[in-house]
Motif scaffolding. Structure first.
Motif, PDB file in Angstrom:
ATOM      1  N   GLY A  94       0.793  -1.223   0.000  1.00 25.25           N
ATOM      2  CA  GLY A  94       0.000   0.000   0.000  1.00 25.25           C
ATOM      3  C   GLY A  94       0.824   1.271   0.000  1.00 25.25           C
ATOM      4  O   GLY A  94       0.256   2.374   0.096  1.00 25.25           O
ATOM      5  N   GLY A  95       2.143   1.150  -0.079  1.00 28.54           N
ATOM      6  CA  GLY A  95       2.987   2.331  -0.208  1.00 28.54           C
ATOM      7  C   GLY A  95       3.632   2.797   1.075  1.00 28.54           C
ATOM      8  O   GLY A  95       4.252   3.864   1.103  1.00 28.54           O
ATOM      9  N   LEU A  96       3.536   2.020   2.163  1.00 30.60           N
ATOM     10  CA  LEU A  96       4.142   2.403   3.427  1.00 30.60           C
ATOM     11  C   LEU A  96       5.591   1.926   3.478  1.00 30.60           C
ATOM     12  O   LEU A  96       5.930   0.879   2.926  1.00 30.60           O
ATOM     13  N   ASN A  97       6.429   2.699   4.152  1.00 33.15           N
ATOM     14  CA  ASN A  97       7.802   2.250   4.400  1.00 33.15           C
ATOM     15  C   ASN A  97       8.113   2.166   5.893  1.00 33.15           C
ATOM     16  O   ASN A  97       9.259   1.974   6.287  1.00 33.15           O
ATOM     17  N   CYS A  98       7.059   2.284   6.732  1.00 32.04           N
ATOM     18  CA  CYS A  98       7.239   2.236   8.179  1.00 32.04           C
ATOM     19  C   CYS A  98       5.956   1.702   8.820  1.00 32.04           C
ATOM     20  O   CYS A  98       4.855   1.941   8.305  1.00 32.04           O
ATOM     21  N   VAL A  99       6.106   0.966   9.915  1.00 29.42           N
ATOM     22  CA  VAL A  99       4.971   0.498  10.707  1.00 29.42           C
ATOM     23  C   VAL A  99       5.130   1.035  12.125  1.00 29.42           C
ATOM     24  O   VAL A  99       6.223   0.992  12.694  1.00 29.42           O
ATOM     25  N   GLN A 100       4.045   1.531  12.667  1.00 30.09           N
ATOM     26  CA  GLN A 100       4.064   2.072  14.025  1.00 30.09           C
ATOM     27  C   GLN A 100       3.248   1.181  14.956  1.00 30.09           C
ATOM     28  O   GLN A 100       2.187   0.689  14.575  1.00 30.09           O
TER      29      GLN A 100
END
Length: 744
Positions: free
Chosen positions: A70-76
């Protein structure tokens, strides 16, 4: 000697090679006024919240993969203290609590991690993430300059930081964690603690820095965050409402972009249109933003009793990935297109500051020009009602109302926030109960089974077992008595009635007046159900006046007080109370009689809980009745086989009342079907203009939640034990197990 020298030389160069190899992927994370800098490289970050305890380890890889796609480069994620240390000094990092495994999975996908240690998190989570035992430490006051609290907070924070260090998970060690958070939205409650609050902020900041993680620390919604802590924004429109960090040497970060909203029992479902989200995100990056986190990107499920006060078992949050792990369309795809467009501009955005140009009364351009001649632009139309055609750099552009166009080369529009190309997916359900009829918003396949579930029942004892009761003069506070080991606390009293009382002769009834600090109560007189009452998220306390009939002689009054999550927010929330606060009977010859200070008999929890009858071994300790009746305080059990396929599974409980669910001994969560959403709480939805909770609310006149997630990882192929505890009565014969659920 020569051999030894050779070995030393070889060993030295081997060490150098290992060090240099590690150095390619490791380095301090620093920052300036433009961005975070990882190993010397500026990073534009698009993040999404996924909370590891709100899904299962079997779901984690798929969720992370979909986030990356989905285009994310980080997870929080938050760190959930009460999951990891449910008893003081006894730790749990297994199953849904396996934080290290979760972080390593993110790393294996080539993504970064934003770790919100807190350890206060709120998050609509039981006790805001604090373990109950913390409340019982002598002299403790949560979240202020209080030595007992600071000691325990520092101990846990250090433990988590050291655990991440041992596993080489900080970016300075080659791991994925590039930023960490201490505390959470403390600025909201800080004034309540006065100087104690201000000194606590300074202490928490210094404590975090001294952990030597070599990554930046943040405090969200904390304007007075001391250097070098970065203060960040949480909200809906941080591009327009957040002036930026409290130093021009800190990057502009948005830690919670509320993608939807959480749901409470008795509350509507809130939907935030994706056009509105995309508009807000584009505005933030247009105005020098460098980090946006979608809260939530996958909300998940509040399994067991983990939800906060009146919070539903579903924490779906209207997120791009729904509770079951499916992409929610068109939200997921439209945000993917947005994220792709933003990242196409990333090098330019990281090499320059935005220049702002007016293009009309409600239109403007934000332009980034890099040193090498690259150019990126954001064209905004802030008018919520009218589209516009405007001129920018001698070219004409049409912008819909309340939209932003993204031009990675300052010429070509690659994305407009209001133009949604993705299509909604069909909602499909398959039921294994052919007698079950679903509402028109769902579709049933032609698949049928031979019969519905075969249910057996066990009646919970009114008032509890006399063997486990204890006496106390006066009404005990609920939380302090149960210590969060159960939702349930019995209050029992015996009332003697003189046969000469006038109401006996006239057959008139008395009024039982009950006051409660919250959250719900079921009333039984002489073992017969007399009535129920409850509070709500905003006002957990309530009062109840019931007409009751008593007989001459001894009468038993039993009150079952019920919790729905411990308090999770506010200053001094550890002091909040629950349970019965007053009991009076009105109508005696001498007037009202107050029983609040009389001798009461108590039982903590239910007989069925004490015997673990929701487990296979425990279920054998009681005699189950094959008949089904609409009774209060009834346990229901059946066995089910896992449905075919690997898609998500849900239990449709719209025929039931209120209670809890277990599958193979694991608590799935609380359900509360009879708590309906008020008819006036819903409205039509428009993405343009300021979004608020009631702007796009649905489900009025209906239960807040009817479908309950059953993770496939909890099921065996056959013979799974499904147990429900029903507090007020229902029709279990109409329960259905649903599969192939899409965006319910």
């Amino acid at each position: 000697m020569a051999n030894s020298e050779a070995a030393i030389i070889v060993g030295f160069w081997l060490w150098v090679c290992i060090y240099m190899t590690k150095g390619l992927n490791a380095g301090e994370v620093t920052y300036d006024g433009t961005s975070l800098i990882v190993n010397g490289t500026r990073k534009l970050l698009i993040s999404g919240s996924i909370h590891y305890p709100r899904s299962t380890p079997q779901m984690w890889p798929g969720l992370i993969d979909k986030a990356k796609e989905g285009g994310l480069n980080c997870v929080q994620t938050y760190v959930f203290w009460n999951m990891h240390e449910p008893e003081q000094g006894k730790f749990n990092f297994e199953g849904r609590s396996d934080l290290v495994k979760f972080v390593k999975l993110i790393h294996s996908r080539g993504m970064y991690v934003s770790l919100r240690i807190g350890p206060y998190i709120e998050a609509e989570w039981n006790f805001g993430g604090f373990p109950y035992w913390l409340r019982e430490i002598p002299g403790i006051i949560f979240r202020t300059d209080n030595e007992p609290f600071k000691r325990e907070m520092q101990r846990f924070t250090e433990m988590i930081a050291n655990m991440m260090k041992r596993e080489n998970l900080f970016a300075s060690q080659g791991g994925p964690i590039i930023v960490a958070q201490i505390e959470n939205e403390y600025g909201i409650v800080e004034p309540s603690f006065r100087e104690g609050g201000r000194s606590y902020v300074r202490w928490a900041a210094n404590m975090a820095i001294e952990l030597n993680t070599n990554v930046p620390w943040i405090m969200c919604k904390q304007p007075d965050a001391p250097n070098p802590i970065i203060n960040t924004c949480n909200g809906l429109y941080c591009g327009d409402t957040f002036d930026g960090p409290n130093s021009n040497k800190k990057p502009k970060m948005w830690t919670e972009n509320w993608i939807g909203w959480f749901q409470v029992f008795g509350g509507a479902k809130h939907h935030r249109p994706v056009e509105n989200i995309a508009y807000a995100v584009a505005r933030f990056y247009a105005k020098n933003g460098t980090f946006v986190n979608y809260y939530m990107y996958h909300g998940g499920t509040n399994f067991g009793r983990s939800g906060g006060p009146f919070i539903t078992a579903s924490y779906d949050y209207d997120a791009p990935i729904d509770e079951y792990g499916n992409e929610r369309e068109p939200k997921w795809s439209h945000l993917k297109d947005l994220n792709t467009a933003i990242m196409r501009c990333s090098q330019t955005l990281l090499s320059a500051r935005a220049e702002t140009f007016s293009l009309g009364s409600s239109q403007e351009a934000h332009v980034y020009r890099g040193h090498s001649g690259q150019c990126a632009a954001f064209l905004s139309n802030m008018n919520p009602t009218s589209g516009v055609t405007l001129n920018f750099q001698n070219m004409t552009y049409s912008l819909p109302a309340w939209s932003v166009s993204i031009l990675p080369d300052c010429k070509t529009v690659v994305f407009n926030t209001a133009n949604v190309n993705a299509q909604s997916k069909t909602h499909n359900l398959t039921s294994n109960n052919p007698q079950r009829k679903l509402k028109s918003s769902y579709f049933l396949s032609n698949k049928e089974v031979e019969k519905g579930f075969y249910w057996e029942t066990f009646k919970e004892k009114i008032g509890g077992s006399e063997d486990t009761q204890f006496d106390n003069k006066g009404l005990l506070e609920h939380i302090n008595t149960t210590k969060d080991t159960t939702d349930y606390l019995w209050y029992n009293i015996r009332v003697d009635v003189d046969e000469n009382e006038p109401f006996i002769r006239s057959n008139s009834s008395l009024v039982l007046a009950i006051g409660s600090h919250g959250y719900a109560v079921h009333v039984f007189v002489n073992d017969h159900f007399s009535g129920s009452a409850h509070g709500n998220k905003s006002n957990p306390g309530f009062s109840l006046n019931l007409h009751i009939s008593l007989r001459p002689g001894k009468n038993d009054i039993s009150l079952l007080s019920v919790m729905v999550g411990l308090p999770d927010s506010g200053a001094y929330f550890e002091r909040k109370t629950a349970g019965i606060s007053s009991v009076m009977i009105q109508g005696f010859k001498g007037g009202s009689r107050d029983y609040s200070q009389e001798l009461w008999a108590y039982q903590i929890g239910l007989v069925g809980e004490k015997q673990n009858i929701f487990t296979k071994n425990g279920s054998r300790t009681v005699n189950w009745n094959p008949s089904i009746s609409d009774q209060h305080l009834t346990w229901y059990k059946t066995t089910i086989d896992a449905p075919e396929g690997d898609g998500p599974i849900s239990l449709d409980l719209r025929s039931m009342g209120k209670g809890q669910i277990w599958i193979n001994g694991e608590s799935v969560g609380r359900y509360w079907i009879i708590f309906l959403v008020p008819l006036g709480d819903c409205s039509t939805c428009d993405y343009r203009g300021s979004w608020n909770l009631k702007k796009c609310a649905t489900n009025c006149g209906q239960p807040s939640q009817t479908l309950y997630h059953i993770p496939r990882s909890l099921l065996q192929p056959t013979g799974n034990l499904l147990v429900l505890f029903e507090e007020v009565g229902g029709e279990p014969s109409k329960i259905s197990l649903l599969t192939d659920l899409k965006n319910y």
